[in-house]
Scaffold this motif. Sequence first.
Motif, short mmCIF file in Angstrom:
data_model
loop_
_atom_site.label_atom_id
_atom_site.label_comp_id
_atom_site.label_asym_id
_atom_site.label_seq_id
_atom_site.Cartn_x
_atom_site.Cartn_y
_atom_site.Cartn_z
N GLU A 47 12.09 -3.59 -2.95
CA GLU A 47 13.04 -3.04 -3.91
C GLU A 47 12.30 -2.28 -5.01
O GLU A 47 12.75 -1.22 -5.47
N LEU A 48 11.16 -2.82 -5.45
CA LEU A 48 10.37 -2.14 -6.46
C LEU A 48 9.83 -0.81 -5.94
O LEU A 48 9.86 0.21 -6.64
N GLN A 50 11.18 1.08 -3.72
CA GLN A 50 12.29 2.02 -3.66
C GLN A 50 12.56 2.63 -5.04
O GLN A 50 12.79 3.83 -5.17
N ARG A 51 12.50 1.79 -6.09
CA ARG A 51 12.74 2.30 -7.45
C ARG A 51 11.65 3.30 -7.87
O ARG A 51 11.92 4.23 -8.64
N ARG A 398 4.29 7.79 -11.94
CA ARG A 398 5.42 6.85 -11.88
C ARG A 398 4.93 5.42 -11.97
O ARG A 398 5.54 4.58 -12.64
N ALA A 402 5.67 2.76 -15.18
CA ALA A 402 6.22 1.43 -14.93
C ALA A 402 5.28 0.32 -15.43
O ALA A 402 5.62 -0.86 -15.32
#
Length: 462
Positions: A47-48, A50-51, A398, A402
Motif C-alpha cells: 500500500e505504501l 502504491q502511494r 517522492r 515521505a
Amino acid sequence: MTHSEVRWRGRRTWLPVLVCGLLAAFDIGAEPRVMPARPARVQALQELAQRLGAPGARVDDPCVTPSRGTGCARTALAPFFESLDALAAGSASGPVVIEAFGNSLIAGDRIVDVLREDLGLAFGDAGRGVLLVDRMAPYGGRSRTAFSAAGWQPRTLGELRAPPLPFGITGVYHVATAAKARGRFKLEGESRGTLWWLDVPHGGALTVSSGGQVLARTEPSGDGRARATHFELPAGAKSVDVVAEGKGAVVQGVVLQHSRPGIVLDMLGVPSADAGLYARMDDAILRSQLAERAPRLLLFFLGGNESKRLEWKRMDLEKLRSDLRTLLGRARLASPGSACMVVGPMDAVSDARGPNKTRTQRPFLEAVIAAEREVALAQGCAFFDTFTAMGGKGSLLRFHAAGFMHVDMVHPRGKGLDLLGHFVTDALFRAWVETPSPAGGVASLTTGTPAPLPVPTAEATP
C-alpha cells in the motif's frame, strides 16, 4: 488454491500460475509452485509503494539452456529455484545459502533483512551465516557482528588506498590491536561454526571458547595464507568468544549456523564498494570460501557508486562493464553451481555539493543500469531494476518527501529500506512461482581498546 491466494497474487501473477496448473493437470510439464505465506507487513508495504508511485518490477531471468522446441529448459535462476523446491518438498538435507555482495545500500543489513526474513518464514531459517568479529566502523548496529567486541581495527576493500592484507568474501578483516582482543557472539541454538583467519607472521593464535570451554585454537605458522578453523557448539550454549592471544592476529569472519535445512543469507556489503574494488578479493580465498559456503544464489547490489564515479570522471562505462564482467566471472567460476542476480542502483540525484547542490537526476544513472543489465544477462545472470521498481526518474524525491531518505539524499532510511528489500523479495517470489519447475518433481539438495579512527573510503572522496 484458495481465493485469498489468488487475490494476493494480483492480476500480474495469476495467469502464469494458472497456465502452470493447467500444464500439470494434463501432465504437460511440471507441478506448479504455490506462493508461500507472507508476513503481515507485506500488505502495508504494498500500500505504501502504491502511494509513492512505486510499481515494483519483475526479474529479468534469461534462458541459459534452450529446450529442443521453442521454449526454455533452464533459466539463470534455476539452481536457486530448485533449492527452494527442495526446501518446500522437505527433501533438502542442509541449508540453502545466499551470498549478498554490495555497497553501503545493503551494508546496514536492513534491505537484506527483509529478504532473509521473508525467505526464512517461507522455507525455514538455518541461522545467521557469515558474521564479523567487530563492526566495520566505530558506529552502527551489530546485526552482522559480535554483540560486544574490543581491541580490533577494521580494514575494508572500500578504502581509498588498498590495505596491505588480502580480503576474502566478507570484504573486511580485523586486526587485533592488543593481546586479548575479543568478540562475543550470542548464540541462537547454532550447532556449528567456522573461524576464518589470516596466518600472518607474528600474529599469534586465536581461541574459540564457550562457557569457559575451549572449542578450537588456531595453530599459526606465519605463512600468510587464509585458513578456516571449524568448531562444534555445545548444546544449550548461550554465547561463543573469539579471542586473540596476541597483538596482530587477523580475523576475516566467523560463520555460525544450523545444520538443518533452511535459508542462510550472508550479508557481505561494504561501504564504498563497486565491482572494481571487489578485485581486491584474493582469488584463492574467494574460491575456498565460496566452495565452503556452497551458495545457491549470488546477489550483487551494485551501481550506485559506479554512477557517482562516472559523474566524478573517475571511470567510464567501458570500465564499468569490464569490472562487472570480471567480478561475475570470478564469482561464478568459484561457485559454478550457483545462480546469480545483479540488483541495479536506485534512483539518485546529482552529487554537486554546497550551494550548487541540485536535485536533478544523477548523470549516467540510466546508462549504468543499461550497462549492468547488458553484462548480467550476457554472463547468464538475472537482473533486477531497482530504479524502475521505485518508479523511475524522480522517485527519489517522492521517497525524500515521505521522509524515507537521509539528509545526504543518497541512503534510504526506515520504510524506504524496507520497501527496497520488499521489491527484491517480491520479484524473486513471483519469478519462482511463475517459472515452471523441472519435470518429474523437485530436485533434491545436499549441502552441506578505544576504537581506532575510521579509515577514509573511496565513497566520500571525489
